[in-house]
Scaffold this active site. Sequence first.
Site, PDB file in Angstrom:
ATOM      1  N   GLU A  99     -10.074   1.981   2.955  1.00 21.57           N
ATOM      2  CA  GLU A  99     -10.541   1.380   1.672  1.00 21.57           C
ATOM      3  C   GLU A  99     -10.143   0.158   1.721  1.00 21.57           C
ATOM      4  O   GLU A  99     -11.245  -0.757   1.015  1.00 21.57           O
ATOM      5  CB  GLU A  99      -9.265   2.291   0.674  1.00 21.57           C
ATOM      6  N   HIS A 100      -9.179  -0.588   2.149  1.00 16.39           N
ATOM      7  CA  HIS A 100      -8.693  -1.754   2.327  1.00 16.39           C
ATOM      8  C   HIS A 100      -8.640  -2.178   3.650  1.00 16.39           C
ATOM      9  O   HIS A 100      -7.992  -1.642   4.393  1.00 16.39           O
ATOM     10  CB  HIS A 100      -7.345  -2.288   1.620  1.00 16.39           C
ATOM     11  N   GLN A 155       0.933  -1.180  -0.042  1.00 17.95           N
ATOM     12  CA  GLN A 155       0.136   0.084  -0.164  1.00 17.95           C
ATOM     13  C   GLN A 155       0.914   1.379  -0.065  1.00 17.95           C
ATOM     14  O   GLN A 155       0.629   2.326  -0.726  1.00 17.95           O
ATOM     15  CB  GLN A 155      -1.013  -0.154   1.136  1.00 17.95           C
ATOM     16  N   HIS A 182     -52.580  20.221  -8.714  1.00 19.90           N
ATOM     17  CA  HIS A 182     -52.480  19.121  -8.263  1.00 19.90           C
ATOM     18  C   HIS A 182     -53.663  18.472  -8.060  1.00 19.90           C
ATOM     19  O   HIS A 182     -54.207  17.405  -8.595  1.00 19.90           O
ATOM     20  CB  HIS A 182     -51.295  18.695  -7.325  1.00 19.90           C
ATOM     21  N   ASP A 217      -6.295  -6.220  -6.012  1.00 20.21           N
ATOM     22  CA  ASP A 217      -5.860  -4.961  -6.783  1.00 20.21           C
ATOM     23  C   ASP A 217      -5.955  -5.380  -8.232  1.00 20.21           C
ATOM     24  O   ASP A 217      -6.273  -4.764  -9.210  1.00 20.21           O
ATOM     25  CB  ASP A 217      -4.463  -4.551  -6.632  1.00 20.21           C
ATOM     26  N   HIS A 227       2.307   3.055  -3.326  1.00 20.37           N
ATOM     27  CA  HIS A 227       1.612   4.079  -4.328  1.00 20.37           C
ATOM     28  C   HIS A 227       1.750   5.390  -4.271  1.00 20.37           C
ATOM     29  O   HIS A 227       1.892   5.717  -5.076  1.00 20.37           O
ATOM     30  CB  HIS A 227       0.019   3.651  -3.743  1.00 20.37           C
TER      31      HIS A 227
END
Lengths: 431, 431
Positions: free
Chosen positions: A326-327, A258, A419, A360, A261
């Site tokens: 996220e993960h 991770q 209406h 991934d 990145h």
Amino acid sequence: MLKIFEGDGAAGKNLIFQLKRRGSKSSPEIERTVAKIIEDVQAHGDTAVRDYTLKFDGALPEQMELDKAEIHRAVQSCDPAFLTALDRASRNIRDFHERQKQQSWFATRQDGVMMGQRIHALSRVGIYVPGGTAAYPSSVLMNTIPAKIAGVGEIVMTTPPGKGGRPNPNILAAASVAGVDRIFQVGGAQAIAALAFGTETIPMVDKIVGPGNIFVATAKKQLYGTVGIDMVAGPSEILILADETANPAFLAADLMSQAEHDVLASAILLTTSRAVAEETVKEISRQVQSLSRREMIEKSLENYGAVIVCGNLNDAVAFANELAPEHLELCVSKPMEYLGRIDNAGSVFLGEYSPEPLGDYFAGPNHVLPTSGTARFFSPLSVDSFVKKSSFLYYTKQALEPVKEDIMTLAQTEGLTAHANSIRVRYSNGL
Amino acid sequence: MLKIFEGDGAAGKNLIFQLKRRGSKSSPEIERTVAKIIEDVQAHGDTAVRDYTLKFDGALPEQMELDKAEIHRAVQSCDPAFLTALDRASRNIRDFHERQKQQSWFATRQDGVMMGQRIHALSRVGIYVPGGTAAYPSSVLMNTIPAKIAGVGEIVMTTPPGKGGRPNPNILAAASVAGVDRIFQVGGAQAIAALAFGTETIPMVDKIVGPGNIFVATAKKQLYGTVGIDMVAGPSEILILADETANPAFLAADLMSQAEHDVLASAILLTTSRAVAEETVKEISRQVQSLSRREMIEKSLENYGAVIVCGNLNDAVAFANELAPEHLELCVSKPMEYLGRIDNAGSVFLGEYSPEPLGDYFAGPNHVLPTSGTARFFSPLSVDSFVKKSSFLYYTKQALEPVKEDIMTLAQTEGLTAHANSIRVRYSNGL
């Protein structure tokens, strides 16, 4: 380089606060620059797109659209092992996403009433693919395959012109495998604006997905509502929960996968075992030696990495739900027992043979996931991201008659007499 | 007041262009004002909320939160016929939305692999309800009931303090019937900011839904990503397709029921019959006399209304798909035959006894619909609006082994060697 904290709560709270604020925020200057680009592309179409391409990319490709033969040649030039792996990954991704398809449904009643909800694929979708070092073929698969399965009529990809005006062949291979229909060499905010409004050359789309730099992200946010967009993506993160049975070598490797990145990536280990915590830190120092992105890994672990020793797994689960990562990897002896307690996480990886890179690249679930705590309300990219719903209603004269007073009462209470009139006129001779 | 056009294509194109641009756009001044309010509420919580309430609403309620007894008293004061109608409507809305619930799913393989997608309700949701003349109890039902059915943990409503500090009792009745948990008397951008960040008194929510003025809409757009929001709502519209069998009195009434909403509302009739077109215009002049919002109706029909005579229903369907209207009525002899050809519309009303107000108030489908052409990519509010998905993945050592080379190849192609390392380390003794 990686700090070990005791999980006293305060440290954790503070860390979550810091992490949620680390998003690469747009500045007023960027907002203005992007607004100007959008305005120009809307007003001047291709001319503006060409001007900005020359300005920002430094060169103008001979043709904006790549022709089929060129794409085919590029794919032929790719490493066969890569093409095989790409093909296998795409089968798994297809298999997983096929299961997400929703059906239109309707209900009928004895009195002739029918109503329901239809699912329609979007007509045309744009996939943005960044150029340069951030050119990830896997991301092309993950963004395109769900659109294809949803039944999107046409999938249009835009990507910045590469050095020498030739895009990355691996990206083109992924586009071919995934089913992209047309590819344009345009990048940045000008690409997003072109897709939103259409130009003489680039067709208007209904929705734009895919990652991009701050100009791309800002353009997508500004155009949200004019066109559909996927989600507001921030820097990504992993949280690993581990008990004393976890293998520190695996934990170290997963944290670093991770961390490599970008400098804002966050990797956090939360463990009930001090020995696992200490061994993992040692393993990182050992394994990082051989990794090509060592500098990046050390920097992001330094800034946004942490190892926290906590009292028990209940606390760890509470922390995970607060962070909404996220993960999330559950490297514990009985991972399935914890799945039902994870409320907020983009994707959950269970057990020690489900490392994040498996997801991934390969296993099937989408890797486009909510980041920076937005798993509280955003979902992974899915087939649902490429459909729209609409409802329908069919009533009969007999079915409307007994409820007409109720409807008129509600309309009149809201002061909307036209209406009420629309119901009344159906049961009166004239007015 | 209503123009009749011949459907020569050009007139239609021009009309669509005008309609899609009529949205009430935010100005740089409004953007700045709202950004400042958000900043202040984030920094100073309740203090800022109180200051802005005093400034914009002119008075400060004694307590921000309404107590249960007060809500109960207000509901008791409502017209019993209204309460009965509200209850019946809420049953229909519940019945329709119950059918939207999605299930979590998973798949297993012989080699022990499991993966799937979980559906979770959002933990806490905020419903914004405008005050003053735009206070619509029906809108409270439509925004709250799907959240309740999704299983949202807590539903928090905010609404501006009414004159004399007392909110509209009909709104409170709708909130009670629909299942709102807490009600705060706060309005405007300050309410949206308070819900997004939480204050000492108002809890932080995961998503904010509900209509509002330009300050509310701008605040929602600015905070999109910090918190979930529903969609970007613009002015609303109806398109009616009618053949020679349609009843002009009904068409006239339905057009006006849309036109009475606000000055930007659009009502368009597209018919294959010149006689129907002319009779409808006459019917409008006749019926409008007795309607309380006559001035509004005449103004919006003048600005954004049209009657178009077209050659055939195929052209009419093509026009509908281009316009992507919020509401679409099919007043033709065999309406079901056209349903499958309508790609872009928020909600479709079939046949002459399915007028739009039936859907606005009563039948079951949601009345929160995509406007201004966004039905191309947005969907009606639904149970799906109040859930998030997450995926999970469980692999075994035996399952990962045969695919490890593929994953490493993909990772190495992208230059992400720490990703490859995370797979490699699981099959090597040491490194």
